[in-house]
Design an enzyme around this catalytic site. Structure first.
Site, short mmCIF file in Angstrom:
data_model
loop_
_atom_site.label_atom_id
_atom_site.label_comp_id
_atom_site.label_asym_id
_atom_site.label_seq_id
_atom_site.Cartn_x
_atom_site.Cartn_y
_atom_site.Cartn_z
N GLN A 92 -1.27 -2.26 8.54
CA GLN A 92 -1.50 -1.30 7.75
C GLN A 92 -2.93 -0.96 7.47
O GLN A 92 -3.31 0.02 7.23
CB GLN A 92 -0.93 -1.71 6.22
CG GLN A 92 0.72 -1.55 6.24
CD GLN A 92 1.12 -2.06 4.90
OE1 GLN A 92 0.39 -2.61 4.10
NE2 GLN A 92 2.38 -1.86 4.73
N CYS A 129 20.69 -3.28 0.84
CA CYS A 129 19.80 -2.83 -0.22
C CYS A 129 20.41 -1.60 -0.86
O CYS A 129 20.31 -1.43 -1.92
CB CYS A 129 18.19 -2.73 0.27
SG CYS A 129 17.59 -4.40 0.31
N CYS A 185 -1.83 -0.84 -0.64
CA CYS A 185 -1.68 0.49 -0.21
C CYS A 185 -1.00 1.03 0.72
O CYS A 185 -1.11 2.24 1.12
CB CYS A 185 -3.31 1.04 -0.18
SG CYS A 185 -3.95 0.27 1.22
N SER A 205 8.26 3.08 0.08
CA SER A 205 8.58 2.54 -1.54
C SER A 205 9.76 3.69 -1.80
O SER A 205 9.67 4.73 -1.26
CB SER A 205 7.28 2.28 -2.27
OG SER A 205 6.70 3.58 -2.13
N TRP A 244 0.18 2.28 4.24
CA TRP A 244 -0.60 2.90 5.32
C TRP A 244 -1.42 4.05 4.76
O TRP A 244 -1.79 4.96 5.33
CB TRP A 244 0.36 3.72 6.17
CG TRP A 244 1.19 2.35 6.89
CD1 TRP A 244 0.99 1.65 8.21
CD2 TRP A 244 2.30 1.66 6.83
NE1 TRP A 244 1.40 0.81 8.58
CE2 TRP A 244 2.57 0.68 7.83
CE3 TRP A 244 3.18 2.02 5.69
CZ2 TRP A 244 3.55 -0.15 7.73
CZ3 TRP A 244 4.50 1.22 5.85
CH2 TRP A 244 4.52 0.05 6.84
N GLY A 245 -1.70 3.78 3.35
CA GLY A 245 -2.75 4.91 2.77
C GLY A 245 -2.24 6.25 2.22
O GLY A 245 -2.91 6.83 1.86
N THR A 281 -4.93 -3.92 0.98
CA THR A 281 -3.67 -4.58 1.40
C THR A 281 -4.02 -5.88 2.15
O THR A 281 -5.16 -6.20 2.39
CB THR A 281 -3.04 -3.66 2.68
OG1 THR A 281 -1.89 -3.99 3.13
CG2 THR A 281 -3.99 -3.42 3.66
N LEU A 320 -10.05 5.33 -8.68
CA LEU A 320 -8.77 4.82 -8.46
C LEU A 320 -8.44 3.59 -7.42
O LEU A 320 -8.83 3.48 -6.44
CB LEU A 320 -7.68 5.76 -7.92
CG LEU A 320 -6.40 5.34 -7.63
CD1 LEU A 320 -5.45 5.00 -8.83
CD2 LEU A 320 -5.64 6.54 -6.68
N LEU A 321 -8.06 2.42 -7.99
CA LEU A 321 -7.73 1.27 -7.23
C LEU A 321 -5.86 1.44 -6.92
O LEU A 321 -5.25 1.24 -7.90
CB LEU A 321 -7.97 -0.04 -7.97
CG LEU A 321 -7.49 -1.46 -7.28
CD1 LEU A 321 -8.08 -1.67 -5.90
CD2 LEU A 321 -7.72 -2.31 -8.06
#
Length: 404
Positions: A204, A366, A178, A139, A180-181, A199, A173-174
């Site tokens: 993942q 992109c 997620c 991200s 790969w954590g 996920t 926390l949610l």
């Protein structure tokens, strides 16, 4: 021969309207220069006649499809290739009055969303490891000073998010989507939170579980293979990073309503997602959205930030802060694209040639799109609507304090 004649006229038309550093070469050796130059910056080689109709109508979708199918090859610096492709598509769109964006809507069921997520994220963990940073963060990074390396900028992004939501020790926390954590690992180890990461990607999920175990944080982090619509319980903080693009425009109010249901009364939410630059939330222009939906992100839908914020309000959430990170994502994608090019030989051993070409043009394209405001990205801090003004912070200063 008729198509070659059409290509001759097309090349003349392009030369009369735009000056491109492009040479087009046919399999027969015939060639046309589409600009004034001593030598071309980009050479487009047409390998077969079936590519000519796509070239004569050069939307980004048509050009990309011709490239990934091997009907054309392109030589030159990647940034010049992408810029030239955009110029060709933009010129054709203006000439054919095709510049309007149209919003497409997809059916988003649990089954279709799982299938779309797995198509994109389950290429292989090894594939993503070739061009992501060592933390495996997929991200937009956060370049606080602008000169950080990718790994540092990704950790700064995570800390920026966790500081924005004022995450406190012991809070639940949610993390929706997620990956790969990386975020929950940081939240548990640095901020001492109790975390659940969900996920729909099997790859993942498997690697995130391994990483949690390796970090000795199994007592503080739970990774689930679960749809956000199936999550139960209450959470003090909720993060959604790169997830909202998969929800669907029509489903955004329900998405935020579900988040509101999962949030405690004084909880805080962070929504981090790519948005459309079109005020009507239309697809990304010039055929880019068509290509991405077909080959990269099936069923992905981008909403304008205005639609996203309205949907949050309809879902029972108040927007308390919004930050544009477009420059940060342009830089992130440039670094991902550079990593991809640097590891091209290894990546070609991991995926077939078509998949390699898809991702090569996707990442570089992109980067151009974010640089030129064809798409954007925002972080929004949200809380339950209707709460007293006295519960809001006086300023944004706390968001820029040093993380614990």
């Amino acid at each position: 021969m008729l198509l070659e004649d059409k290509l001759e006229h097309w090349a003349a038309d392009v030369r009369s309207q735009v000056n491109l550093p492009l040479r087009v070469t046919l399999w027969s050796g015939q060639q046309w220069d589409l600009g004034d130059f001593a030598s071309p910056r980009v050479t487009l080689k047409v390998n077969q006649a079936s590519a000519l109709p796509l070239l004569l109508n050069p939307s980004l979708a048509n050009l990309a499809e011709a490239y990934i199918r091997g009907r054309i090859d392109v030589e030159g610096p990647l940034a010049d290739i992408i810029q030239t492709g955009y110029a060709m598509a933009r010129n054709a769109a203006v000439g054919n009055s095709l510049s309007a964006r149209v919003a497409h809507y997809f059916t988003h069921t649990k089954a279709s969303d799982r299938k779309a997520i797995q198509y994109h994220y389950d290429v292989s963990n090894a594939f993503y490891q070739q061009w992501l940073d060592g933390h495996m963060v997929y991200s937009c990074a956060y370049f606080e000073q602008g000169d950080e390396d990718l790994a540092t900028a990704q950790i700064k992004k995570i800390d920026h998010i966790l500081t924005k939501i004022d995450l406190q020790p012991g809070q639940r926390l949610l993390d929706i989507g997620c990956g790969w954590g990386a975020l929950v690992l940081r939240a548990a180890s640095r901020f001492d939170a109790q975390c659940v990461g969900i996920t729909l990607s099997q790859n993942q999920y498997d690697l995130a579980k391994e990483r949690v175990k390796a970090a000795g944080l199994e007592g503080r982090i739970e990774i689930r293979l679960e749809d956000y619509r199936d999550v139960q319980g209450q959470f003090d903080r909720i993060t959604s990073v790169g997830m909202v693009e998969h929800v669907g425009r029509k489903h955004l109010p329900a998405y935020f309503a579900r988040i509101s249901e999962l949030l405690v009364d004084d909880g805080v939410v962070m929504n981090h997602g790519i948005t459309s630059s079109d005020a009507d939330s239309g697809d990304t222009a010039l055929g880019a959205g068509e290509f991405i939906d077909k080959y990269v992100f099936p069923n992905g839908e981008l909403a304008h930030i205005g639609m996203t914020l309205e949907a949050a309000q309809r879902g029972g959430l108040e927007v308390v802060d919004v930050e544009n990170l477009r420059r940060h994502y342009a830089r992130t994608l440039q670094l991902w694209s550079q990593n991809f090019e640097a590891h091209a030989a290894t990546i070609r051993l991991q995926v077939d040639e078509e998949k390699f070409r898809i991702w090569r043009v996707y990442l570089a394209g992109c980067a151009y799109a974010f640089e030129n405001d064809d798409v954007s990205i925002y972080q929004s801090v949200l809380r339950k609507a209707g709460r007293a003004a006295s519960t809001l912070p006086w300023s944004r200063r706390y968001m820029y304090s040093s993380p614990r």
